[in-house]
Each structure stands twice: as C-alpha cells, then as structure tokens.
Scaffold this motif. Sequence first.
Motif, short mmCIF file in Angstrom:
data_model
loop_
_atom_site.label_atom_id
_atom_site.label_comp_id
_atom_site.label_asym_id
_atom_site.label_seq_id
_atom_site.Cartn_x
_atom_site.Cartn_y
_atom_site.Cartn_z
N MET A 502 0.82 -1.20 0.00
CA MET A 502 0.00 0.00 0.00
C MET A 502 0.87 1.26 0.00
N ARG A 503 2.05 1.20 0.62
CA ARG A 503 2.96 2.34 0.54
C ARG A 503 3.44 2.55 -0.90
N THR A 504 3.70 1.44 -1.58
CA THR A 504 4.07 1.54 -2.99
C THR A 504 2.96 2.19 -3.80
N LEU A 505 1.73 1.74 -3.59
CA LEU A 505 0.60 2.31 -4.34
C LEU A 505 0.43 3.78 -4.01
N THR A 506 0.61 4.15 -2.75
CA THR A 506 0.50 5.56 -2.35
C THR A 506 1.52 6.40 -3.12
N GLN A 507 2.75 5.90 -3.21
CA GLN A 507 3.79 6.65 -3.91
C GLN A 507 3.54 6.73 -5.41
N ARG A 508 2.86 5.72 -5.95
CA ARG A 508 2.50 5.79 -7.37
C ARG A 508 1.40 6.84 -7.60
N LEU A 509 0.50 6.97 -6.63
CA LEU A 509 -0.64 7.86 -6.79
C LEU A 509 -0.30 9.33 -6.54
N GLU A 510 0.60 9.59 -5.60
CA GLU A 510 0.80 10.97 -5.16
C GLU A 510 1.15 11.93 -6.29
N PRO A 511 2.03 11.59 -7.24
CA PRO A 511 2.37 12.55 -8.30
C PRO A 511 1.19 12.93 -9.19
N VAL A 512 0.15 12.10 -9.26
CA VAL A 512 -0.98 12.42 -10.14
C VAL A 512 -2.15 13.03 -9.38
N THR A 513 -1.97 13.31 -8.08
CA THR A 513 -2.98 14.05 -7.33
C THR A 513 -2.72 15.54 -7.50
N LYS A 514 -3.72 16.34 -7.19
CA LYS A 514 -3.57 17.79 -7.37
C LYS A 514 -2.60 18.39 -6.35
N ASN A 515 -2.75 17.98 -5.10
CA ASN A 515 -1.96 18.60 -4.04
C ASN A 515 -1.18 17.60 -3.20
N GLY A 516 -1.09 16.36 -3.64
CA GLY A 516 -0.40 15.35 -2.86
C GLY A 516 -1.26 14.85 -1.71
N PHE A 517 -0.74 13.89 -0.96
CA PHE A 517 -1.46 13.36 0.20
C PHE A 517 -1.24 14.32 1.38
N CYS A 518 -2.31 14.63 2.10
CA CYS A 518 -2.22 15.60 3.19
C CYS A 518 -1.51 15.00 4.41
N ARG A 519 -1.18 15.87 5.34
CA ARG A 519 -0.66 15.43 6.63
C ARG A 519 -1.74 15.62 7.69
N VAL A 520 -1.82 14.68 8.61
CA VAL A 520 -2.82 14.76 9.66
C VAL A 520 -2.38 15.83 10.66
N PRO A 521 -3.23 16.84 10.90
CA PRO A 521 -2.84 17.89 11.85
C PRO A 521 -2.75 17.36 13.28
N THR A 522 -1.74 17.83 14.03
CA THR A 522 -1.57 17.46 15.44
C THR A 522 -1.41 18.73 16.26
N ILE A 523 -1.35 18.58 17.57
CA ILE A 523 -1.19 19.74 18.46
C ILE A 523 0.12 20.45 18.17
N ASP A 524 1.14 19.66 17.85
CA ASP A 524 2.46 20.22 17.60
C ASP A 524 2.64 20.73 16.17
N GLY A 525 1.63 20.56 15.35
CA GLY A 525 1.74 20.97 13.95
C GLY A 525 1.32 19.84 13.04
N ALA A 526 1.88 19.82 11.83
CA ALA A 526 1.52 18.80 10.85
C ALA A 526 2.15 17.46 11.23
N GLY A 527 1.34 16.42 11.20
CA GLY A 527 1.81 15.08 11.53
C GLY A 527 2.20 14.30 10.30
N GLU A 528 2.05 12.99 10.36
CA GLU A 528 2.44 12.13 9.26
C GLU A 528 1.46 12.25 8.09
N LYS A 529 1.98 11.94 6.92
CA LYS A 529 1.13 11.92 5.74
C LYS A 529 0.15 10.76 5.81
N VAL A 530 -1.05 10.99 5.30
CA VAL A 530 -1.99 9.89 5.17
C VAL A 530 -1.55 9.03 4.00
N THR A 531 -2.09 7.82 3.92
CA THR A 531 -1.79 6.91 2.82
C THR A 531 -3.09 6.39 2.23
#
Length: 768
Positions: A502-531
């Motif tokens: 699924m990480r491979t598929l995520t990396q295949r998809l990200e370049p063809v999205t408009k803005n890439g995969f978002c990061r989950v917001p946390t108290i300290d700021g932007a967290g990890e990217k969603v997949t």
Amino acid sequence: MVDTWHVPGFTEVDVLGTGGFGRVVLAKHDASGRMAAIKYLRAEYLADARIADGFRREAWLLSGVRSAHVVRLFDFVETPDGAALVMEAVPGVSLRALLAAENVLAPESALAILKGSLLGLADAHAAGVVHRDYKPGNVLVSREGESKLVDFGLATLDGHNGLTAGSPSYMAPEQWSGQPGMPATDVYAATCVFYQCVTGQVPFRADTTEGLRSLHQAAPVPVDAVPEALRPLIARGMAKDPAWRPATAHAFVSELETVARKAYGKNWEKRGWKRLAASAAALTALTPLALLATAGTAAAPVGAGTAAGIAGGVGGGVPATGSGVGATAVIAGKIAAAVLVVGALVAGGVAIFANHDDPPAQAAALTVGLQTTSGRDPALPVTYDLQFPQVSGGPDPAVRQRINDALRAPVDKRLKAIRDGVAGNREMFQERGDTAAAHTTARILLRTPSLLSVRYDHDLDSDVLSHTTWRFPETVNVDLGTGQLLGPKDMFRPEVLTAAGMRTLTQRLEPVTKNGFCRVPTIDGAGEKVTIDAADRGSGTDHVPGAAIGFTATGAEFEIQWYDLGCDTASGKETVTLPYNGIGDLLLPKFLTMLGKPAPASSPPASPPPSTSVSPAPTTPSLGQSAQGPTYTNPRFGFTALISESYLATPYAPPNGEGMTFSSSDADATLTVWGANSTQSAAQAMAGAVAAVEADGGQVTYQKVEGDRYSVSGYQGDGKIFYERGFTGSASMAALRWVYPREDKDQFDGLVSSTVEGFRPGDLSRPH
C-alpha cells in the motif's frame, strides 16, 4: 407441393388471416376438441432456403420465451409438403383493428395495452430475443383485458444482426442502419405505437422511405400532440440514441407505471381495460375467434404427440394439464428421437420442434444499457431520480440476474440511506419545508467481454442533509462471466495487499494528485502523511486501497474521498487516474486479462523504492531508449511527468532549456516535456505558443491563463490535435505538450488528462 396440406390431427375451422408467405387458421384438435391457431408457410417457400430458415428460426426463438403476455408456441411441424407453427388461440382482436375502429384511445387504455405488450417484450428480452417488428398488427388485445405479442418472424437474438427490415413507421434509428437488434430497439417501436394510440397518427410521415428514415434518425419527437403528462415517457422511449432509452422493456414498464399513477391515479389500469372491454368484445364477435367462447382454447392440445405418431410411432401424446408452459409440457416419453434440430427429418418425413426442448445453441450476446428509477416517497419528503446500468441477453439467466442485482444495488442502498437520514431528521425537515432530492448518474467506464466497470455519481439537494459526505462517487466492477462483484483481492497481487504494498501504491498515486497526500494535523503541527491504505484508518481493517476504484481504457480511476483517509473535511474528494503503465505490475495477471491488457513481465516491488520519489530520477535516456519507470524527472530543471514505458524517449532541446520527447509509433502520438530559463509571464508564454501554431497553418480553439499557468489547445497544421500546459516563475518555466491524431481523441482523452494533472513543474524561482 400444394397448400392443401394441414397439420395431421387438426381440422381447419376458419381462416384468421393471410399474407405474402402463408396463412393463419383457426383449427380444432380432433382428439380433444380444443382450438389452436396454426400459422402455415406456403408450400412453394419451402424451397427458398432463406424464407424456410426464417420460419424455422421463428419457432426456435418463440420456444425460448415463456410469458403470459406472448402467444404460446405449442409445436413446430415440417414435412416435405408444408411447415406450420401450432400456437395458442386467443379470443381477441389486433390493436390495428381496434385503432381502425376507435382511432384514438383513452390514455389509460393505451397505457394498459402498452404495459401488457411490454411485459411480453420483457420476457422475450430476458430470453435474449428481440422482436424487431412491434406494430399494432402484432399486438393482440383480448376481451378478458390483456394484451399479447404475436409474430416473431423478424426476431433476432439480442445483439445479433437480422435483416434491415421491419415496419418503417415504427423502426428505431439503429434498425434503419442495420445494426444488431437490442431491447432498446423494441422499446422505440412500442413507444411509436403508444404515440399512435393516444394521438391517432404515427409519429412521423413521409412520402418516401428515405424521407421516413431521415425523420426517425434526426427529427425531434413531436411530443406537442401528446397529453402533457405522457410527454416525458414518449421522449424517453423514442430517444434517438438507444443508450438514452430505457435499457429493457421491463425498465420501461417501471417508468410507465410511475407516470400512469401520477397522472391518472392508482386505478388507472383497471379503468383503462374497462373502457376497452366493450370494443374488444364487439370486434372479437365479428371474427372466427368468437367460437373460442364455447369451444375453448388450445390450452392442452396434443399437436406434438399427433405428429410424432404419424412419424412412425416415435412417441404418443397426452393432453397437458394446464401447467402454463405449453401443450408439450406433459408428453408420454419426451419424443427425443423425433425432436431434432429444425430442418432435419425423422422417419416418415416429419420434423417436430416442441417448446419444452433446449433453445438454440447460439447464445444471445450480452448488451448493456442505462435505465432510471424515479419517483417520490409516499411517506417521507424524498424524491429520487437514480440511474443505473442493466444488462440483457447472455447465455445464462442466473448470471444475468446476478449482474443486474450488483448493478442495481448501489442506487437501492443509496435510496435507503437517504430515507433513513430523512426519517432521523423528520422534525427539521418539517420545520424548514425541505425535500431531499436524490440524483444518481451512472457512467460505463469500461466494457470488455469479461468485465464491466461502472461509476455512479451520487448527488443530493437538501438544506438539512447538506454535508458534503452525502455527495460522493462510487464504482462497481463486475465479472461478466460469473456475475460476481470484483474486490481488491480479485484485482491486486497478494504482495500488494500488505502495508508495504500500500505504501508503494501511495507513492504511485501521489504525483498524479492535485496537491499530494495531506498530513494529519496534530497539536504540535503537521503530523504524518496519510496513505491510501485503509488499514491506517482503523484496527482490524485489511491492507486494501481506501478508495473506490474503476477502470477505463487508459488506466485505473481512484475515487479518493480525502476525509475518509484522515484529511480534514475541506479537502473534499478527487478522481485520480493512474495509467496502466503505473499500476499494471501491481495487478493480478488474470485481472489484467479481464481488462484486455497484457501482463507485465516483472513482479511489483514488495516495498517502496528507496528514493522518496515515485521512481528514481533517470539519467537522460539516449535516442531510442525507454524512460525508466512510470515517471520522468528531469535532473536539471526538476520537473516530473507521468509517461508511458512503451513510448520511446528522444532528447529535446528548446532555447535555454532541455527536455524529452516520448513517442509512440503505433499511435502516432508524442508527449514532449521541457524546462527553460525564462522570465516570461504565463500570458507571454501562451502568446508565443499560439503564434507558433498559427504560423505553421494550425488553429487554436482554446486558450486560458490562470495566474502563473496557461493552457492552449487546437489543431496543428498537419491536422493533429495538440494540447499544451505551461507553468511560469520568476526565473524559469516548465511545460508539456501532447500531439495525437484527431481520430484517436476518445482513446487519448483520459491519458492526456491524467498526464496533465500529474505534471509537477519543479522549482521555477531560480534559473537552472
């Protein structure tokens, strides 16, 4: 050969009608006294192979239709002296005779007749048979209040060509062109007849056959002469494009009943038949069929048994017991030795085809059409207009039913969810006077002999249920061989349905999205990217794509709802297309075959590539080499483009820059991507592109500037389509340009769109 031959065991009572190829008579079965209608082919036509085969084919096709709304075939009998169809005798008159007497029928009566004959067509369609000659003369109206179809002489198996023949006043546009018969062809003819019933005239009139052809193929449907409540029904049924008509007669019946109830009340059908009863009875009394009131119909004659006995005692017959499946349903011994492929002869020179035997060996082709269910909920403020595909034909009715159930399920589920949502907010709906209006449109993404991929776009107009989650796309993929829904395990290789895959598929998809995969917001700021991995959204979930997936001719469509992956609600949703060169190695070879695509030679990576990009940035390929991986990243300017592995790469050197041209010799198409040092604005860059095209004799049909981005398209001087998208910055620019033949537009539209959406221009704030 003479026309004095008659089916043994029957005595002719009267002639019901004559035609160019033969006659139809009312006959009494000598042993039982029951009546039957017998259709004879003139003796001289037995020597004409085309006509004789057509008569036999009518028997074959009728044998596969089981319907209370189709005149039943009991037997087919053929000897060297003649051939005949032994059929059910029905006390009634043709719709043609009824219209001659009445001219115009009350709308309820016309709807009642149409409904009955449509139900007959529906049963024929379910058996894979298209009538192709629905007209007033082939609709029988009984005095008991029912309509039945007769005469399948021009019928074909669904999806197979027949003669370019029929009754011109009722022929569908595709029938004039000699295209294969389809259920929607019968729907068109039935609507023309319905039009005649309520207006007193056929929809189109012309002095010549060619003139009539032109009207049926191009003229607007003259609905002004029709009662207003019936206009949408007639406009749908007579749509020029069969895809816009109800896909089957059964679907048309559903629409008819909705319109009839709304316009004429719940007892419309009863009133319609009551108005017809007197006329039908009076006209029937003037025909030989009036005898059926005392003699009885051939509900249980023994034509097969009688003929078989003449054939040398192969089998004896006994009357059927009213099982509803025809005279030969109960026979002492199946007379298997006598029932041969039509046209063969058994001992004694008699061939018999009885309606309990196997249908023709040639399977009906499977066809797909769109239909709509519309209406208003009787208890809740809900209206709906939901479109979905349905199939007809095919060799296996059980498979066809599974396919149709799978294709109908999304709209049924959708309507239930909306009803539940409205019921749970009933008070708020009452306070606001709101009505939830549900809309669904369906689109066939891909149809191969093995697979059907469909996208549904669900929409909802409601002030109360206004959240974006009520509006979403959905896809369904069905195995046309089994009727089963296809899920991720049927599509992806096992090693892809893992966390690493699924990480491979995520990396295949990200370049063809408009803005890439978002990061989950946390108290300290932007967290990890969603997949794309659904397992990342909850414990116990399998490692499968967290998006609906459909398939087109050029790639896989991912319907991503970003809020489902963990992004904020404002992120909305996006359709992301990944070409097959970017996903083919992740799919099962068997599934690729179903898609009509070749399987790749190599297996997919079990884990993402070490680089953070989708594929390692390749060195500039030499002339004739293929670019590596599903993307090309230019090492100097840093732009990234989605490309096809099958295209050959050639270096491209624009002024002050560099790039690559990827070309396909098979498709005569090129994709050129480049970067250049430049301080031009987007408007200036576009003006230069337009001037170059026009100087070469081409034509620009579209141009637009959006901030630092421009788009321009049209036709080159050589007639090919071009599309250019460019990005400009303070010190450099990057662009891509597609060129392909205009006749291949449909083939390239999806690929061009995905490439344009996937283009990443790199850093344009500095020279390179």
